[in-house]
Design an enzyme around this catalytic site. Structure first.
Site, PDB file in Angstrom:
ATOM      1  CE1 TYR A 184       6.312  54.494  37.159  1.00  0.00           C
ATOM      2  CE2 TYR A 184       6.701  54.642  34.796  1.00  0.00           C
ATOM      3  CZ  TYR A 184       6.364  55.238  35.987  1.00  0.00           C
ATOM      4  OH  TYR A 184       6.084  56.575  36.019  1.00  0.00           O
ATOM      5  CE  LYS A 208      -0.043  55.652  52.477  1.00  0.00           C
ATOM      6  NZ  LYS A 208      -0.396  56.840  53.271  1.00  0.00           N
ATOM      7  CG  ASP A 254       0.701  60.344  53.199  1.00  0.00           C
ATOM      8  OD1 ASP A 254       1.864  60.004  53.524  1.00  0.00           O
ATOM      9  OD2 ASP A 254      -0.303  60.045  53.884  1.00  0.00           O
ATOM     10  CG  ASP A 290       6.193  59.642  37.016  1.00  0.00           C
ATOM     11  OD1 ASP A 290       6.859  60.410  36.289  1.00  0.00           O
ATOM     12  OD2 ASP A 290       5.000  59.363  36.799  1.00  0.00           O
ATOM     13  CG  ASP A 337       5.874  65.792  36.665  1.00  0.00           C
ATOM     14  OD1 ASP A 337       6.937  65.227  36.352  1.00  0.00           O
ATOM     15  OD2 ASP A 337       4.966  66.052  35.855  1.00  0.00           O
TER      16      ASP A 337
HETATM   17  C1  IPM Z   1       8.954  60.518  33.169  1.00  0.00           C
HETATM   18  C2  IPM Z   1       7.721  60.268  32.349  1.00  0.00           C
HETATM   19  C3  IPM Z   1       7.647  58.784  32.025  1.00  0.00           C
HETATM   20  C4  IPM Z   1       7.542  58.022  33.341  1.00  0.00           C
HETATM   21  C5  IPM Z   1       6.520  58.391  31.065  1.00  0.00           C
HETATM   22  C6  IPM Z   1       6.560  59.176  29.785  1.00  0.00           C
HETATM   23  C7  IPM Z   1       6.505  56.908  30.789  1.00  0.00           C
HETATM   24  O1  IPM Z   1       6.573  60.719  32.998  1.00  0.00           O
HETATM   25  O2  IPM Z   1      10.062  60.219  32.693  1.00  0.00           O
HETATM   26  O3  IPM Z   1       8.829  61.026  34.284  1.00  0.00           O
HETATM   27  O4  IPM Z   1       6.448  57.847  33.878  1.00  0.00           O
HETATM   28  O5  IPM Z   1       8.582  57.596  33.840  1.00  0.00           O
HETATM   29 MN    MN Z   2       6.983  61.802  34.826  1.00  0.00          MN
END
Ligand code: IPM
Ligand code: MN
Length: 357
Positions: free
Chosen positions: A137, A186, A218, A242, A246
């Site tokens: 990042y 990893k 993984d 990240d 999700d």
């Molecule tokens: C999150 C989002 C952000 C990230 C994006 C919007 C930059 O996906 O907060 O998880 O990747 O950190």
């Molecule tokens: Mn995210």
């Protein structure tokens, strides 16, 4: 500071702020806030994803509540275009918010809302700890022509002290929970992951009462859906965190339920739902405000150290779900007694519930 942002951000933040007002009144707290633009809406207004003025206000605030940033209007693949997301990254970096907490809990009432089988997810309680100020990042990025090919570079970078502080926090948090840390990287391929594993192992020397295991990312992606109950605290780098968080959101049924806190050593924190701006449903009044409201509860806990207020908000959310209220994302017409509600109605119900406690 309240930063509603883009997409469904303003709709859900309106409800979160109404809940904040209610909590302030109920517990007689003097909480003052200012509302400012961020992300795409700030680009439209000022030409910048976040202005220096807003950044300064955030730095001197006690806490920041953020909705979401981004949307198709501002999407571009050009390397030098302004992106709404830059605002978020800048805030995290300049405020030094290195620890992103993303708790994953399963509500019994919502077992059927998950895409996973009930017997797999029942009782899941994971604390995701994502490092937030390092990695690909913030590493050097470049695009150039190399041997006649357009070539793009990103740098996955970690410094020992960045790993150390997040590892320490992971062990500290595990001590207050089930005493287990899984460190995800990893290390079989990536050099910064090898350093990650080394430093985490070293820090573990100070926390012998906590159980530590290492897992490749993984495998972790698979284990999260195979047997999520094996995890207590899961600590990982910015990029892996990240992606995995999700995935983990789907264990709880909807990403619309997932709050987060971004913290540093002192009590300043930034609180935001993890779902993003959801442009496809923006402006329709159907977005789930619970992740934003639960983020508010995290703000009371971590920045204001007001556990009573945090628990009151969490209890109100529990009761909301127990009574069968469902926003579109968690609505299941086969569930008996479930009632479909919109964003504002959901806010109203939470506020009324807080009144009754
Ligand atoms: C999150 C989002 C952000 C990230 C994006 C919007 C930059 O996906 O907060 O998880 O990747 O950190
Ligand atoms: Mn995210």
């Amino acid at each position: 500071m309240v930063l509603p942002g883009d997409g469904i951000g303003p709709e859900i933040m309106k409800e979160a702020v109404r809940v904040l007002d209610k909590v302030s009144e109920k517990f007689k707290l003097a909480i003052a806030y200012e509302i400012e633009s961020i992300g795409g809406s700030s680009i439209d207004k000022t030409g910048m994803p976040v202005t220096d003025d807003v950044l300064k206000k955030c730095k001197s605030a006690k806490a920041v509540m953020l909705g979401a940033v981004g949307g198709p209007k501002w999407e571009s693949t050009s390397p030098d275009s302004l992106r709404p997301e830059d605002a978020l990254l800048k805030l995290r970096k300049e405020l030094g918010l290195f620890a992103n907490l993303r708790p994953v809990k399963v509500y019994d009432k919502l077992l059927s809302a998950s895409a996973l089988k009930e017997e797999i997810i029942k009782g899941v309680d994971i604390l995701f700890l994502r490092e937030l100020t390092g990695d690909v990042y913030f590493g050097k990025k470049e695009r150039l022509i190399e041997n006649g090919s357009v070539t793009a570079y990103d740098t996955m970078i970690y410094r020992d002290y960045e790993i150390e502080r997040i590892a320490r926090l992971a062990f500290e948090m595990a001590k207050t929970r089930r005493g287990k840390v899984t460190s995800v990287e990893k290390a079989n391929v990536v050099e910064s992951s090898r350093l990650w594993r080394e430093v985490v192992t070293e820090v573990h020397e100070d926390y012998k009462d906590v159980e530590l295991s290492h897992m490749y990312v993984d495998n972790a992606a698979m284990q999260l859906v195979r047997n999520p109950r094996q995890f207590d605290v899961l600590v990982t780098s910015n990029m892996f965190g990240d992606i995995l968080s999700d995935e983990a959101a789907m264990i709880s049924g909807s990403i619309g339920l997932m709050p987060s806190a971004s913290l540093r050593q002192d009590s300043l924190g930034m609180y935001e739902p993890i779902h993003g701006s959801a442009p496809d449903i923006a402006g329709r009044g159907v977005a789930n405000p619970l992740a934003a409201i639960l983020s508010l509860a995290m703000m009371f806990k971590y920045s204001f150290k007001n556990i009573t207020a945090a628990l009151a908000i969490e209890d109100a959310v529990n009761l909301f779900l127990e009574k069968g209220y469902r926003t579109m994302d968690i609505y299941n017409d086969k569930e008996a007694d479930s009632k479909l509600v919109g964003t504002i109605q959901a806010g109203d119900i939470i506020i009324n519930t807080l009144d009754q406690f």
